[in-house]
Structure formats: structure tokens, C-alpha cells
Motif scaffolding. Sequence first.
Motif, PDB file in Angstrom:
ATOM      1  N   MET A  65      21.069  12.177  29.486  1.00  0.00           N
ATOM      2  CA  MET A  65      22.062  12.347  28.094  1.00  0.00           C
ATOM      3  C   MET A  65      21.201  13.449  27.362  1.00  0.00           C
ATOM      4  N   SER A  66      20.261  12.771  26.573  1.00  0.00           N
ATOM      5  CA  SER A  66      19.488  13.887  25.624  1.00  0.00           C
ATOM      6  C   SER A  66      18.891  15.167  26.331  1.00  0.00           C
ATOM      7  N   HIS A  67      18.162  15.187  27.399  1.00  0.00           N
ATOM      8  CA  HIS A  67      17.568  16.288  27.825  1.00  0.00           C
ATOM      9  C   HIS A  67      18.509  17.309  28.328  1.00  0.00           C
ATOM     10  N   MET A  68      19.543  16.873  29.214  1.00  0.00           N
ATOM     11  CA  MET A  68      20.605  17.690  29.483  1.00  0.00           C
ATOM     12  C   MET A  68      21.326  18.384  28.556  1.00  0.00           C
ATOM     13  N   ILE A  69      21.620  17.634  27.287  1.00  0.00           N
ATOM     14  CA  ILE A  69      22.209  18.301  26.063  1.00  0.00           C
ATOM     15  C   ILE A  69      21.460  19.335  25.676  1.00  0.00           C
ATOM     16  N   MET A  70      19.944  18.996  25.543  1.00  0.00           N
ATOM     17  CA  MET A  70      19.335  19.849  25.080  1.00  0.00           C
ATOM     18  C   MET A  70      19.057  21.164  25.780  1.00  0.00           C
ATOM     19  N   GLY A  71      19.272  21.145  26.794  1.00  0.00           N
ATOM     20  CA  GLY A  71      19.240  22.313  27.924  1.00  0.00           C
ATOM     21  C   GLY A  71      20.444  22.933  27.775  1.00  0.00           C
ATOM     22  N   SER A  72      21.680  22.395  27.610  1.00  0.00           N
ATOM     23  CA  SER A  72      22.747  22.871  27.240  1.00  0.00           C
ATOM     24  C   SER A  72      23.085  23.693  26.211  1.00  0.00           C
TER      25      SER A  72
ATOM     26  N   ALA B 209      14.295  19.174  35.455  1.00  0.00           N
ATOM     27  CA  ALA B 209      15.580  19.342  36.427  1.00  0.00           C
ATOM     28  C   ALA B 209      16.747  19.193  35.335  1.00  0.00           C
ATOM     29  N   SER B 210      17.036  18.129  34.456  1.00  0.00           N
ATOM     30  CA  SER B 210      18.154  17.943  33.661  1.00  0.00           C
ATOM     31  C   SER B 210      18.376  18.970  32.669  1.00  0.00           C
ATOM     32  N   ILE B 211      16.889  19.667  32.142  1.00  0.00           N
ATOM     33  CA  ILE B 211      17.183  20.553  31.044  1.00  0.00           C
ATOM     34  C   ILE B 211      17.602  21.797  31.786  1.00  0.00           C
ATOM     35  N   SER B 212      17.138  22.136  33.000  1.00  0.00           N
ATOM     36  CA  SER B 212      17.634  23.317  33.681  1.00  0.00           C
ATOM     37  C   SER B 212      19.131  23.287  34.103  1.00  0.00           C
ATOM     38  N   VAL B 213      19.488  22.166  34.319  1.00  0.00           N
ATOM     39  CA  VAL B 213      20.946  22.164  34.818  1.00  0.00           C
ATOM     40  C   VAL B 213      21.806  22.102  33.690  1.00  0.00           C
ATOM     41  N   GLY B 214      21.264  21.511  32.394  1.00  0.00           N
ATOM     42  CA  GLY B 214      21.953  21.848  31.419  1.00  0.00           C
ATOM     43  C   GLY B 214      21.995  23.217  30.630  1.00  0.00           C
ATOM     44  N   MET B 215      20.847  23.953  30.905  1.00  0.00           N
ATOM     45  CA  MET B 215      20.860  25.372  30.805  1.00  0.00           C
ATOM     46  C   MET B 215      21.895  26.142  31.413  1.00  0.00           C
ATOM     47  N   LEU B 216      21.991  25.697  32.763  1.00  0.00           N
ATOM     48  CA  LEU B 216      22.965  26.494  33.874  1.00  0.00           C
ATOM     49  C   LEU B 216      24.365  26.180  33.248  1.00  0.00           C
ATOM     50  N   ILE B 217      24.633  24.823  32.631  1.00  0.00           N
ATOM     51  CA  ILE B 217      26.125  24.865  32.280  1.00  0.00           C
ATOM     52  C   ILE B 217      26.237  25.330  31.070  1.00  0.00           C
ATOM     53  N   GLY B 218      25.238  25.294  30.000  1.00  0.00           N
ATOM     54  CA  GLY B 218      25.455  26.021  28.908  1.00  0.00           C
ATOM     55  C   GLY B 218      25.841  27.632  29.088  1.00  0.00           C
TER      56      GLY B 218
ATOM     57  N   LEU C 244      27.271  29.106  31.666  1.00  0.00           N
ATOM     58  CA  LEU C 244      28.569  29.002  32.656  1.00  0.00           C
ATOM     59  C   LEU C 244      29.732  28.926  31.688  1.00  0.00           C
ATOM     60  N   ILE C 245      29.609  28.132  30.749  1.00  0.00           N
ATOM     61  CA  ILE C 245      30.969  27.784  29.952  1.00  0.00           C
ATOM     62  C   ILE C 245      30.938  28.370  28.629  1.00  0.00           C
ATOM     63  N   LYS C 246      32.153  28.903  28.129  1.00  0.00           N
ATOM     64  CA  LYS C 246      32.298  29.561  26.902  1.00  0.00           C
ATOM     65  C   LYS C 246      32.416  28.428  25.645  1.00  0.00           C
ATOM     66  N   ILE C 247      32.918  27.353  26.128  1.00  0.00           N
ATOM     67  CA  ILE C 247      33.218  26.237  24.965  1.00  0.00           C
ATOM     68  C   ILE C 247      32.015  25.608  24.675  1.00  0.00           C
ATOM     69  N   PRO C 248      31.745  24.775  23.359  1.00  0.00           N
ATOM     70  CA  PRO C 248      30.630  23.974  23.132  1.00  0.00           C
ATOM     71  C   PRO C 248      30.313  23.232  24.576  1.00  0.00           C
ATOM     72  N   ALA C 249      28.900  23.290  24.780  1.00  0.00           N
ATOM     73  CA  ALA C 249      28.445  22.825  26.103  1.00  0.00           C
ATOM     74  C   ALA C 249      28.578  21.283  26.057  1.00  0.00           C
ATOM     75  N   GLU C 250      28.368  20.640  25.019  1.00  0.00           N
ATOM     76  CA  GLU C 250      28.495  19.163  24.638  1.00  0.00           C
ATOM     77  C   GLU C 250      29.852  18.578  25.074  1.00  0.00           C
ATOM     78  N   SER C 251      30.842  19.324  25.145  1.00  0.00           N
ATOM     79  CA  SER C 251      32.316  18.688  25.384  1.00  0.00           C
ATOM     80  C   SER C 251      32.257  18.545  26.863  1.00  0.00           C
ATOM     81  N   ILE C 252      31.420  19.153  27.642  1.00  0.00           N
ATOM     82  CA  ILE C 252      31.327  18.926  29.112  1.00  0.00           C
ATOM     83  C   ILE C 252      30.143  18.011  29.389  1.00  0.00           C
ATOM     84  N   VAL C 253      28.935  18.211  28.845  1.00  0.00           N
ATOM     85  CA  VAL C 253      27.765  17.679  29.350  1.00  0.00           C
ATOM     86  C   VAL C 253      27.744  16.212  29.137  1.00  0.00           C
TER      87      VAL C 253
END
Length: 195
Positions: free
Chosen positions: A16-23, A99-108, A110-119
Motif C-alpha cells: 500500500m504505502s510503498h507503491m503509493i510512494m513510488g507512484s 519492487a513495489s516502489i519501482s512498479v508504483g513509479m512505472l504506474i505514475g 504511464l498515467i496522466k491522472i493522479p496515481a493514487e486513484s489507480i494504486v
Amino acid sequence: MMDYYAVSMAVMMIFMSHMIMGSTALKDEERIFTLQRLYLSPVGKVKLFFGKLIGTLPSAVIGNAVIMLFSVFVFGAKYCDSFVGNLILFLLLSCCSLASISVGMLIGILIKIPAESIVIPLTWALLFFSGSFSKQVFIEGFSDKLPPYIVQQAAFRLTLYGESDSALAVIAVCLAVTVAVSLIGAAIFRVKKSV
């Protein structure tokens, strides 16, 4: 029960938090207009991407250490019997965080909207169906394929039975995912137009 939740809450923090941190890492820079300044610096975009990735890691590692120490000394949770086992568990959590941070950064990226809305909905669903919130939530053939479930099971095998094989396998997979996703993210970020 406390030992179960000590592991599952550590896994929850990772996903949760580390993927959000990355995104939000690069999105926040973009939002406060510092990313444009960083683009003008002599550091290339690839180095900037990896610098941001590595820069978020200490926060995640310290977070994992605080969760483990707080669980043990405040709530009386028990992880592994040996120091080496606890070290492997900490390494497992830290590699999964990376790994979660890197996946979150990739999501961030790729998308134009705020990343939290997906993550946030994505990670909540992954954690829910992995049994992080309640052990009784388990769908045969689905839950056991989800990353949080796999990480939890590796951690439980390590903490309950002292078996480190699955933990070491998860560490290797997390490092491979980090490298692959980071290279993809850096390549996309390098060609991405500045706003």
C-alpha cells in the motif's frame, strides 16, 4: 494472532504505502514544478529516474524496521527464532518494498491522472483477496497467485518453520522485477515529454 498480523501488516505497508510512494515520487515533483528544473540540470533523465528510485528506498527500509521493532517491543509479536532468520525477513520486506516502489513509479509515469486513484484501489483489492485483512478471505486458484499472498506465505514459512527457501526465492523474484520494471520505467521516462 498477533504474529499473523505482524507479518500481514508489514506486507500491507509494502504494497500500500510503498507503491503509493513510488507512484507519486515523480508526480509530486511535476505538481510543484521542480521536475522541469531537474530536466534542465546536467543529469540525464535516466539518472534522474534511478536517483528518485534509490532516494525513496531509505524511507521504505526505515519504515520496515520501525514496523518490525514496534510489533516486537510494543505488541509482543514474534517473528523468527534466530537473528539470521529475522535478517532474512527484513531483507525480504526491503526487496519487496523496492519492487513495489519501482512498479508504483512505472504506474505514475504511464498515467496522466493522479496515481493514487489507480494504486489505492488496486493495492486494496490485492491485499483483501490475499488475506492480509482477514485470514478467512481466500479464493482457491486466485488468492494464491497474488503477490501479497506469495510474500506473506514466504514470510510465514520463515517465521513459523524457519524455512528460508521460499523467502530467498521471493527476494530473487523481487530483485528481478525491480530491475525489469525500472529499466522499462527509465526508458519511458527518458522519452517522455516535459510538461
